[in-house]
Write an enzyme that holds these catalytic residues in place. Sequence first.
Site, PDB file in Angstrom:
ATOM      1  N   GLU A 135       0.822  -1.217   0.000  1.00  0.00           N
ATOM      2  CA  GLU A 135       0.000   0.000   0.000  1.00  0.00           C
ATOM      3  C   GLU A 135       0.856   1.266   0.000  1.00  0.00           C
ATOM      4  O   GLU A 135       0.651   2.187   0.780  1.00  0.00           O
ATOM      5  CB  GLU A 135      -0.967  -0.007   1.192  1.00  0.00           C
ATOM      6  CG  GLU A 135      -2.005  -1.111   1.084  1.00  0.00           C
ATOM      7  CD  GLU A 135      -2.996  -1.124   2.243  1.00  0.00           C
ATOM      8  OE1 GLU A 135      -2.888  -0.271   3.141  1.00  0.00           O
ATOM      9  OE2 GLU A 135      -3.893  -1.987   2.236  1.00  0.00           O
ATOM     10  N   GLU A 184      -5.070  -8.715   0.230  1.00  0.00           N
ATOM     11  CA  GLU A 184      -5.940  -8.388   1.358  1.00  0.00           C
ATOM     12  C   GLU A 184      -7.360  -8.152   0.861  1.00  0.00           C
ATOM     13  O   GLU A 184      -7.559  -7.522  -0.182  1.00  0.00           O
ATOM     14  CB  GLU A 184      -5.465  -7.125   2.082  1.00  0.00           C
ATOM     15  CG  GLU A 184      -4.134  -7.245   2.783  1.00  0.00           C
ATOM     16  CD  GLU A 184      -3.767  -5.966   3.521  1.00  0.00           C
ATOM     17  OE1 GLU A 184      -4.684  -5.152   3.795  1.00  0.00           O
ATOM     18  OE2 GLU A 184      -2.573  -5.771   3.808  1.00  0.00           O
TER      19      GLU A 184
END
Length: 533
Positions: A187, A328
């Site tokens: 991220e 995720e």
Amino acid sequence: MSSTVRRAGLAVAAAALVLAGAAYGVTRSTVANAATQLTGTQLVADMGAGWNLGNQLEASVNSVPGETAWGNPVITQALIDRVKASGFKTIRIPVSYLGKIGAGPNYTVDAAWLNRIQEVVNYAYNSGLYVLINMHGDGFKSVNGSWLICDASDQTTVKAKYQKVWQQVATKFAGYNDHLIFESMNEEFDGQYGNPTQPCYSNIVSYNQIFVDTVRRTGGTNASRWLLIPGWNTNIEYTTGNYGFSLPTDTYRASSIPSGEQRLMISVHYYDPWDFTGQEDGNITQWGAAATNPAKKSTWGQEDYLDQTMKKMRDTFVAKGYPFFVGEYGAIDKTSADPANNTYRANFAKAVVSTAKKYGGATAYWDNGYNGQYGFGLFNRSSNTVTQQGIITAVITAAGGTSTSSPPVSPSPSRTSSSPSPSSSGPGGTGACRIVNAVSAWNTGLTNNITITNAGSTAINGWQLVFTLPSGQTITGGWSATYSPASGTVTATNVSYNGSLPAGGSTTIGYQATHTGNAAAPTGFKLNGASCS
């Protein structure tokens, strides 16, 4: 997932915790056996259902990583064994380095920390699971001590540090086969939500190139290992669209890799719609076509949006030989606001996994180890027991694996509190039921999945299965049945969704137990009074 969101909901505030800083030693040997190299399509299929270890090796206090820093217990082999026994085949292990990195120009990573990372990897790797490790919290501006910052002014230092850390990690694991996958970062973006900015995205692309070159040059299996590459904030739109993402070249890969095959995967995450999956309130608790209350369902991000979004990954990358990995996804627990919420969490998980699989990707559910309001947990990490069997079942079956029960598809009361259906008929005669045990044991614990088959000629509507546990075994938790008592001669009673067994029909139940040295399967099975073979 961002560290701010990930840490929310943990029962113990990180600021109040003291880091347990003892050095860790390796207790399991490295397995370096050769494994057959798989194509992208074969790899995705073989990875099956994935699960995240969550914050454990990412957590930190005052820039010092430590696995108990955010309230989870120490990671154990028993936890990983339980995850595997539940049907998962892949484990993603997020890792932070932060204050464990020494000064330049060598940027030496603390040896004890590297050894502990290796030990945790071995828990899964030595069990035959796929393992993914990355560089996780080092790129979050919200984390004290973060340094992998794409809009930092001194990119020369950032890139040198990044290269040195990955060189050490890759060297540590150079002998591991391709069941170990490296992911360059997590991220990574400038911390501002919205369209990507330049030159920040250019720096992210540069990090990925440094990562690939560094890992390949360490040799061994690293020269052909599958490597996982993210775009801006692991966002699918910003990775597939015209925003600045480009794949690194793979110049230094092993010459043994066929020229027409890739060894790079694309890393993305999926939490849409956020008001259902992560927003900590009780407003949006339902998802998908089975939703019954429009006021509790988001106005976007349903099955059609999911399908369109995953299709972009196929069209942009899979069609060119690059598989993708949804590292995720998941939805927080809002059952305090809506008792049916777990049904929709399971339906969401099932849809993400099946849709990613449809378009050439594998997945890993985000589990932060926290159970209860707003938690993502699927397991209790203190007792190593299942807490969300319905979600696990949905994930495993959607990935094509074998699960212990059927996933929920419509709102229903909690299965753990359902009353058994009354028994109206039972199997007649000895041998009218068949039992298959599947025991998985470790030091002082075990799991057992019991498959019950009605071998009679008439249907069973409501059942009780009686069996005797070996001496020293005590059931600590179970699924798909109620169990009483916890030791000795046990009666397992069906729950609402598996009480009917047609002639030839089967159901699988299971439990976790402790033992004092005897991990054998139970004996003396009787179904509704009839002995089983």
